[in-house]
Design an enzyme around this catalytic site. Structure first.
Site, PDB file in Angstrom:
ATOM      1  N   SER A   1      -3.338   6.338  -5.193  1.00 31.36           N
ATOM      2  CA  SER A   1      -2.684   5.539  -4.153  1.00 31.36           C
ATOM      3  C   SER A   1      -1.792   4.478  -4.785  1.00 31.36           C
ATOM      4  CB  SER A   1      -3.734   4.867  -3.254  1.00 31.36           C
ATOM      5  OG  SER A   1      -4.358   3.802  -3.952  1.00 31.36           O
TER       6      SER A   1
ATOM      7  N   SER B   1      -1.896   1.131  -4.373  1.00 36.65           N
ATOM      8  CA  SER B   1      -2.420  -0.229  -4.244  1.00 36.65           C
ATOM      9  C   SER B   1      -2.192  -1.095  -5.473  1.00 36.65           C
ATOM     10  CB  SER B   1      -3.921  -0.183  -3.927  1.00 36.65           C
ATOM     11  OG  SER B   1      -4.649   0.306  -5.035  1.00 36.65           O
TER      12      SER B   1
ATOM     13  N   LYS C   1      -8.676  -1.941  -9.472  1.00 36.89           N
ATOM     14  CA  LYS C   1      -8.019  -3.158  -8.996  1.00 36.89           C
ATOM     15  C   LYS C   1      -7.953  -4.171 -10.138  1.00 36.89           C
ATOM     16  CE  LYS C   1      -8.260  -1.611  -4.675  1.00 36.89           C
ATOM     17  NZ  LYS C   1      -7.062  -1.167  -3.916  1.00 36.89           N
TER      18      LYS C   1
ATOM     19  N   SER D   1      -3.427  -2.791  -0.060  1.00 42.21           N
ATOM     20  CA  SER D   1      -4.610  -2.706  -0.907  1.00 42.21           C
ATOM     21  C   SER D   1      -5.867  -3.049  -0.116  1.00 42.21           C
ATOM     22  CB  SER D   1      -4.477  -3.658  -2.104  1.00 42.21           C
ATOM     23  OG  SER D   1      -5.655  -3.644  -2.887  1.00 42.21           O
TER      24      SER D   1
END
Length: 281
Positions: free
Chosen positions: A41, A43, A120, A229
């Site tokens: 993705s 994010s 992250k 996110s």
């Protein structure tokens, strides 16, 4: 004839042994040292793009139950979760040969409730108070500086295996058009910098949050693509990430090996030539 059959039988057994040994060696390597990870993705744009392939350094923080790989092969009906394989080590929020992560590390961790692997940036350490106001992070009451550094541009088109379409800050953009996001250089108190993206600021969005008090033994994570996110700003009760326990850390992302702009990493003609062995900042 009997000798030929015996020889053929021995050959099959040796082949099976070779495959089993290879799988065991690969399993040990993946469990103890480096785990492959393909970015699904957007994010973490622009730090990580959809289709980036990297190895996660599992030695950086030591080992816990989350260090065991989850093995899922839908076609064969195989669904072995790390919790099933190594759940006996779960529960004390501890690690073997433990190492402490640093603020700003890009970390792969196990989602506290659904077990999915996420990636992250580490923003809040145990004991920190974190708040986001109009897209600006405050750590323990002190705003984290952001400096504008132009725009991030990409094509408005489906991306990756899930064919995700990017969000744009420059209004509605037609298919094939230039999609823009605002770029900012963010500097943490320790002096390390990275780039974050902004699409919009809206009251009630994750750009404006309450104060989060990070519990001991837990961490607070955010994506660099701030408006796209699902991270610690959203509680686990709302299907977000919330605070992540220490034992759920899997490893640190240090370097991108290669990157595919297509639907599969096997489409070598779609590989991005400027991202081979690129460091993750």
């Amino acid at each position: 004839m009997a000798k030929a059959e015996k020889k053929e039988g021995n050959s099959i057994i040796e082949t099976i042994k070779t495959v089993v040994y290879a799988l065991l060696i690969a399993g040990v390597f993946r469990t103890l040292f480096f785990q492959p990870f393909w970015i699904p993705s957007g994010s973490m744009k622009e730090t990580l793009l959809i289709g980036d392939f990297l190895f996660v350094n599992k030695m950086a923080y030591g080992y816990s139950y989350a260090s065991c790989p989850s093995i899922k092969i839908q076609r064969l009906g195989i669904d072995l979760d790390a919790q099933k394989l190594c759940g006996v080590f779960d529960g004390d929020n501890g690690r073997f040969w433990a190492g402490e992560p640093d603020r700003g590390d890009v970390v792969v961790f196990r989602h506290p409730t659904n077990g999915t692997d996420y990636i992250k940036r580490l923003v809040g350490l145990p004991g920190d108070k974190v708040q986001v106001t109009n897209g600006i992070i405050s750590l323990n009451g002190v705003p984290v500086p952001q400096v504008p550094v132009g725009n991030f541009t990409e094509k408005k088109a489906p991306q990756g295996p899930h064919q995700l379409s990017p969000r744009c800050a420059n209004g509605p953009v037609g298919a094939g058009g230039v999609c823009e996001k605002e770029r900012y250089q963010e500097t943490f108190p320790e002096g390390n910098t990275h780039v974050v993206l902004n699409t919009f600021n809206q009251p009630g969005s994750p750009d404006n949050t309450k104060v989060f008090a990070v519990p001991e033994g837990h961490y607070f994570f955010m994506g660099d693509n701030r408006d796209n996110s699902n991270d610690s700003r959203v509680s686990q009760l709302s299907r977000g990430v919330g605070f992540v326990p220490y034992e759920n850390l899997i490893g640190r992302a240090d370097r991108i090996m290669f990157s595919s702009a297509g639907r599969s990493m096997l489409f070598v003609w779609t590989w991005r030539g400027d991202r081979f062995f690129k460091a993750v900042d």
